[in-house]
Design a protein around this motif. Structure first.
Motif, PDB file in Angstrom:
ATOM      1  N   ILE A  14      51.734  83.852  45.623  1.00  0.00           N
ATOM      2  CA  ILE A  14      51.450  82.795  46.697  1.00  0.00           C
ATOM      3  C   ILE A  14      52.554  82.476  47.565  1.00  0.00           C
ATOM      4  O   ILE A  14      52.610  82.200  48.734  1.00  0.00           O
ATOM      5  CB  ILE A  14      51.076  81.389  45.839  1.00  0.00           C
ATOM      6  CG1 ILE A  14      49.548  81.647  45.355  1.00  0.00           C
ATOM      7  CG2 ILE A  14      50.886  80.324  46.914  1.00  0.00           C
ATOM      8  CD1 ILE A  14      49.097  80.515  44.280  1.00  0.00           C
ATOM      9  N   THR A  19      49.138  81.841  50.584  1.00  0.00           N
ATOM     10  CA  THR A  19      47.560  81.627  49.932  1.00  0.00           C
ATOM     11  C   THR A  19      47.087  82.567  49.371  1.00  0.00           C
ATOM     12  O   THR A  19      47.433  83.857  49.252  1.00  0.00           O
ATOM     13  CB  THR A  19      46.948  80.993  50.994  1.00  0.00           C
ATOM     14  OG1 THR A  19      45.691  80.430  50.335  1.00  0.00           O
ATOM     15  CG2 THR A  19      46.451  82.067  52.038  1.00  0.00           C
ATOM     16  N   SER A  21      42.979  83.524  47.203  1.00  0.00           N
ATOM     17  CA  SER A  21      41.673  83.219  46.938  1.00  0.00           C
ATOM     18  C   SER A  21      41.373  83.730  45.522  1.00  0.00           C
ATOM     19  O   SER A  21      41.477  84.877  45.341  1.00  0.00           O
ATOM     20  CB  SER A  21      40.751  83.566  48.238  1.00  0.00           C
ATOM     21  OG  SER A  21      39.344  83.201  47.656  1.00  0.00           O
ATOM     22  N   SER A  34      36.239  79.147  50.495  1.00  0.00           N
ATOM     23  CA  SER A  34      37.742  78.677  49.972  1.00  0.00           C
ATOM     24  C   SER A  34      38.412  78.558  51.150  1.00  0.00           C
ATOM     25  O   SER A  34      39.477  77.903  51.147  1.00  0.00           O
ATOM     26  CB  SER A  34      38.224  79.528  48.853  1.00  0.00           C
ATOM     27  OG  SER A  34      38.487  81.053  49.350  1.00  0.00           O
ATOM     28  N   GLU A  35      38.220  79.697  52.247  1.00  0.00           N
ATOM     29  CA  GLU A  35      39.138  79.512  53.375  1.00  0.00           C
ATOM     30  C   GLU A  35      39.158  78.116  54.193  1.00  0.00           C
ATOM     31  O   GLU A  35      39.880  77.617  54.915  1.00  0.00           O
ATOM     32  CB  GLU A  35      38.905  80.658  54.360  1.00  0.00           C
ATOM     33  CG  GLU A  35      39.376  82.007  53.859  1.00  0.00           C
ATOM     34  CD  GLU A  35      38.812  83.081  54.582  1.00  0.00           C
ATOM     35  OE1 GLU A  35      38.330  83.075  55.506  1.00  0.00           O
ATOM     36  OE2 GLU A  35      39.063  84.451  54.118  1.00  0.00           O
ATOM     37  N   SER A  38      41.413  72.833  53.233  1.00  0.00           N
ATOM     38  CA  SER A  38      43.082  72.571  53.345  1.00  0.00           C
ATOM     39  C   SER A  38      43.385  71.669  52.733  1.00  0.00           C
ATOM     40  O   SER A  38      42.713  70.413  52.313  1.00  0.00           O
ATOM     41  CB  SER A  38      43.046  72.464  54.986  1.00  0.00           C
ATOM     42  OG  SER A  38      42.524  71.402  55.532  1.00  0.00           O
ATOM     43  N   ASN A  42      51.310  68.796  53.924  1.00  0.00           N
ATOM     44  CA  ASN A  42      51.993  69.847  52.866  1.00  0.00           C
ATOM     45  C   ASN A  42      52.984  70.357  53.779  1.00  0.00           C
ATOM     46  O   ASN A  42      52.739  71.287  54.805  1.00  0.00           O
ATOM     47  CB  ASN A  42      50.901  70.768  52.374  1.00  0.00           C
ATOM     48  CG  ASN A  42      51.390  71.640  51.323  1.00  0.00           C
ATOM     49  OD1 ASN A  42      52.383  71.412  50.863  1.00  0.00           O
ATOM     50  ND2 ASN A  42      50.540  72.674  50.969  1.00  0.00           N
ATOM     51  N   THR A 104      42.887  78.415  45.563  1.00  0.00           N
ATOM     52  CA  THR A 104      44.365  78.085  44.759  1.00  0.00           C
ATOM     53  C   THR A 104      45.159  78.057  45.988  1.00  0.00           C
ATOM     54  O   THR A 104      45.223  78.825  47.001  1.00  0.00           O
ATOM     55  CB  THR A 104      44.710  79.152  43.794  1.00  0.00           C
ATOM     56  OG1 THR A 104      43.789  79.288  42.855  1.00  0.00           O
ATOM     57  CG2 THR A 104      46.179  78.852  43.122  1.00  0.00           C
ATOM     58  N   ARG A 105      46.023  76.896  46.166  1.00  0.00           N
ATOM     59  CA  ARG A 105      47.063  76.661  47.298  1.00  0.00           C
ATOM     60  C   ARG A 105      48.527  76.356  46.698  1.00  0.00           C
ATOM     61  O   ARG A 105      48.407  75.842  45.559  1.00  0.00           O
ATOM     62  CB  ARG A 105      46.559  75.579  48.088  1.00  0.00           C
ATOM     63  CG  ARG A 105      45.282  75.997  48.847  1.00  0.00           C
ATOM     64  CD  ARG A 105      45.274  76.919  49.859  1.00  0.00           C
ATOM     65  NE  ARG A 105      44.080  76.990  50.688  1.00  0.00           N
ATOM     66  CZ  ARG A 105      43.106  77.884  50.551  1.00  0.00           C
ATOM     67  NH1 ARG A 105      43.140  78.459  49.299  1.00  0.00           N
ATOM     68  NH2 ARG A 105      41.967  77.696  51.178  1.00  0.00           N
ATOM     69  N   LYS A 106      49.336  76.612  47.315  1.00  0.00           N
ATOM     70  CA  LYS A 106      50.760  76.039  47.095  1.00  0.00           C
ATOM     71  C   LYS A 106      50.903  74.487  47.608  1.00  0.00           C
ATOM     72  O   LYS A 106      50.374  74.448  48.929  1.00  0.00           O
ATOM     73  CB  LYS A 106      51.758  77.102  47.956  1.00  0.00           C
ATOM     74  CG  LYS A 106      53.233  76.638  47.598  1.00  0.00           C
ATOM     75  CD  LYS A 106      54.317  77.557  48.292  1.00  0.00           C
ATOM     76  CE  LYS A 106      53.872  77.830  49.784  1.00  0.00           C
ATOM     77  NZ  LYS A 106      54.757  78.991  50.480  1.00  0.00           N
TER      78      LYS A 106
END
Length: 110
Positions: A14, A19, A21, A34-35, A38, A42, A104-106
């Motif tokens: 990540i 990013t 998925s 998933s895209e 948001s 952040n 999943t995101r940071k």
């Protein structure tokens, strides 16, 4: 032990790409779902973050620290606000599950 290394690998991936998925490539509609997710602001500074997505479905949220330890778990419905005031500044991985979709995101907290 394996889970810790897998989570560390995910974190490094990540960090390198920005990013990731969790859906497979054969599910293009899942990718679009998933895209559309948001998380803002952040980096977060005010003790809360907000989710924005095309779907209005129930969302299960899990937040992990960089060592892979789950530090928070919650469910979000129509109020897409997550209270993160209990988390210390740092870099986290946030996983959002809605129906069969996982993103999943940071997340950076200052």
């Amino acid at each position: 032990m394996i889970k810790k290394y897998a989570t560390l690998w995910l974190f490094l991936f990540i960090m390198a790409t920005g990013t990731i998925s969790a859906q497979s490539a054969k599910h293009a509609s899942d990718e679009n779902q998933s895209e559309s997710l948001s998380i803002y602001p952040n980096p977060a500074t005010g003790g809360k973050v907000f989710l924005s997505s095309k779907s209005s479905e129930l969302k299960e949220i899990e937040i992990f620290d960089i060592l892979g330890k789950k530090v928070m778990q919650t469910t979000v419905t129509t109020n897409k606000e997550i209270n993160i005031s209990g988390l210390t500044p740092g870099i986290y991985i946030i996983t959002v599950k809605e129906a069969e979709h996982i993103a999943t995101r940071k997340l950076i907290i200052k």
